[in-house]
Design a protein around this motif. Sequence first.
Motif, mmCIF file in Angstrom:
data_model
loop_
_atom_site.group_PDB
_atom_site.id
_atom_site.type_symbol
_atom_site.label_atom_id
_atom_site.label_comp_id
_atom_site.label_asym_id
_atom_site.label_seq_id
_atom_site.Cartn_x
_atom_site.Cartn_y
_atom_site.Cartn_z
ATOM 1 N N TYR A 80 0.668 -1.269 -0.050
ATOM 2 C CA TYR A 80 0.010 -0.129 -0.030
ATOM 3 C C TYR A 80 0.913 1.114 -0.082
ATOM 4 N N LEU A 81 0.420 2.225 -0.339
ATOM 5 C CA LEU A 81 0.979 3.671 -0.582
ATOM 6 C C LEU A 81 -0.184 4.538 -0.163
ATOM 7 N N GLN A 82 -0.103 5.108 1.159
ATOM 8 C CA GLN A 82 -0.908 6.015 1.632
ATOM 9 C C GLN A 82 -0.352 7.384 1.317
ATOM 10 N N MET A 83 -1.061 8.352 0.678
ATOM 11 C CA MET A 83 -0.438 9.833 0.343
ATOM 12 C C MET A 83 -1.268 10.687 0.855
ATOM 13 N N ASN A 84 -0.738 11.452 1.880
ATOM 14 C CA ASN A 84 -1.428 12.786 2.471
ATOM 15 C C ASN A 84 -0.803 13.896 2.156
ATOM 16 N N SER A 85 -1.553 14.769 2.398
ATOM 17 C CA SER A 85 -0.999 16.276 2.108
ATOM 18 C C SER A 85 -0.656 16.439 0.541
ATOM 19 N N LEU A 86 -1.589 15.736 -0.242
ATOM 20 C CA LEU A 86 -0.922 15.708 -1.740
ATOM 21 C C LEU A 86 -0.785 17.136 -2.427
ATOM 22 N N LYS A 87 0.132 17.331 -3.239
ATOM 23 C CA LYS A 87 0.326 18.457 -3.636
ATOM 24 C C LYS A 87 0.147 18.349 -5.486
ATOM 25 N N PRO A 88 -0.141 19.400 -6.162
ATOM 26 C CA PRO A 88 -0.157 19.283 -7.678
ATOM 27 C C PRO A 88 1.160 18.580 -8.344
ATOM 28 N N GLU A 89 2.078 18.781 -7.696
ATOM 29 C CA GLU A 89 3.445 18.119 -8.294
ATOM 30 C C GLU A 89 3.452 16.643 -7.917
ATOM 31 N N ASP A 90 2.574 16.291 -7.213
ATOM 32 C CA ASP A 90 2.371 14.744 -6.930
ATOM 33 C C ASP A 90 1.772 14.038 -8.276
ATOM 34 N N THR A 91 1.447 14.865 -9.176
ATOM 35 C CA THR A 91 0.705 14.305 -10.127
ATOM 36 C C THR A 91 1.660 13.563 -11.185
ATOM 37 N N ALA A 92 0.883 12.357 -11.212
ATOM 38 C CA ALA A 92 2.025 11.268 -12.106
ATOM 39 C C ALA A 92 1.239 9.956 -12.326
ATOM 40 N N VAL A 93 1.885 9.173 -12.998
ATOM 41 C CA VAL A 93 1.564 7.507 -13.141
ATOM 42 C C VAL A 93 2.268 7.114 -12.054
ATOM 43 N N TYR A 94 1.737 6.314 -11.041
ATOM 44 C CA TYR A 94 2.431 5.479 -10.090
ATOM 45 C C TYR A 94 2.533 4.146 -10.375
ATOM 46 N N TYR A 95 3.601 3.582 -10.282
ATOM 47 C CA TYR A 95 4.208 2.253 -10.762
ATOM 48 C C TYR A 95 4.474 1.466 -9.541
ATOM 49 N N CYS A 96 4.011 0.374 -9.168
ATOM 50 C CA CYS A 96 4.600 -0.627 -8.014
ATOM 51 C C CYS A 96 5.416 -1.555 -8.564
ATOM 52 N N VAL A 97 6.494 -1.573 -7.836
ATOM 53 C CA VAL A 97 7.520 -2.541 -8.382
ATOM 54 C C VAL A 97 8.099 -3.471 -7.362
ATOM 55 N N ALA A 98 8.638 -4.388 -7.775
ATOM 56 C CA ALA A 98 9.233 -5.475 -6.914
ATOM 57 C C ALA A 98 10.754 -5.718 -7.536
ATOM 58 N N ALA A 99 11.588 -5.594 -6.492
ATOM 59 C CA ALA A 99 13.120 -5.736 -6.362
ATOM 60 C C ALA A 99 13.634 -7.091 -6.477
ATOM 61 N N ARG A 100 14.709 -7.269 -7.266
ATOM 62 C CA ARG A 100 15.337 -8.757 -7.073
ATOM 63 C C ARG A 100 15.893 -9.015 -5.496
ATOM 64 N N PRO A 101 15.566 -10.149 -5.144
ATOM 65 C CA PRO A 101 15.885 -10.543 -3.716
ATOM 66 C C PRO A 101 17.441 -10.204 -3.607
ATOM 67 N N GLY A 102 17.719 -9.544 -2.736
ATOM 68 C CA GLY A 102 19.335 -9.326 -2.180
ATOM 69 C C GLY A 102 19.823 -8.031 -2.892
ATOM 70 N N THR A 103 19.086 -7.255 -3.430
ATOM 71 C CA THR A 103 19.260 -5.979 -4.001
ATOM 72 C C THR A 103 18.855 -4.784 -3.077
ATOM 73 N N GLY A 104 18.035 -4.804 -2.201
ATOM 74 C CA GLY A 104 17.671 -3.858 -1.336
ATOM 75 C C GLY A 104 16.323 -3.261 -1.569
ATOM 76 N N TRP A 105 16.265 -1.887 -1.257
ATOM 77 C CA TRP A 105 14.662 -1.504 -1.277
ATOM 78 C C TRP A 105 14.906 0.153 -1.688
ATOM 79 N N GLY A 106 15.902 0.655 -1.818
ATOM 80 C CA GLY A 106 16.307 1.840 -2.027
ATOM 81 C C GLY A 106 16.288 2.122 -3.478
ATOM 82 N N PRO A 107 16.572 3.357 -4.206
ATOM 83 C CA PRO A 107 16.661 3.795 -5.423
ATOM 84 C C PRO A 107 17.441 2.784 -6.257
ATOM 85 N N GLY A 108 18.607 2.528 -5.539
ATOM 86 C CA GLY A 108 19.560 1.689 -6.384
ATOM 87 C C GLY A 108 19.215 0.101 -6.392
ATOM 88 N N ALA A 109 18.320 -0.263 -5.958
ATOM 89 C CA ALA A 109 17.726 -1.698 -5.882
ATOM 90 C C ALA A 109 17.468 -2.240 -7.542
#
Length: 124
Positions: A80-109
Motif C-alpha cells: 500500500y501507499l498512503q498519500m496525504n497532503s497531496l500537492k499538484p507536483e505529485d501528479t503522475a502515473v504511479y508504478y508498483c515495483v518488486a526488487a530482485r531479492p538481495g538488492t535492497g529497497w532503495g533507489p539503487g535496487a
Amino acid sequence: QVQLVESGGGLVQAGGSLRLSCAASGRTFSSYSMGWFRQAPGKEREFVVGISWSGGSTYYADSVKGRFTISRDNAKNTVYLQMNSLKPEDTAVYYCVAARPGTGWGPGAMYDYWGQGTQVTVSS
C-alpha cells in the motif's frame, strides 16, 4: 515471476489523500522488497519509496517524506501507499515495483517487475 496490479489512483484536490494498492501474484511475494516509482508528464521516472521484504525497513524520497507511508501485508500479497497532503507536483502515473531479492529497497535496487501504473492527479 511476479505480476503486479495497481489500483486506487484518481483525482483529488491539493491537501487531500489517496491510498494506492498493489496486488501481487505468486507464492514468493514475501521474498521481494517492494516499492513505488512515479512518472510525471515530460519528466523522467523517479523513485518514491521502498519497503523491505519484512516491512521492517523503508526508504523514502525526500520529496514525499512525512507525507507518504508505505506498508505491506504479506498474508494478502499486497503493498500500500498512503498519500496525504497531496500537492499538484505529485501528479503522475504511479508504478508498483518488486526488487530482485538481495538488492535492497532503495533507489539503487534492481527492480525487475513493474505494474502497469495508475494515474494520480492532484488539482490546485
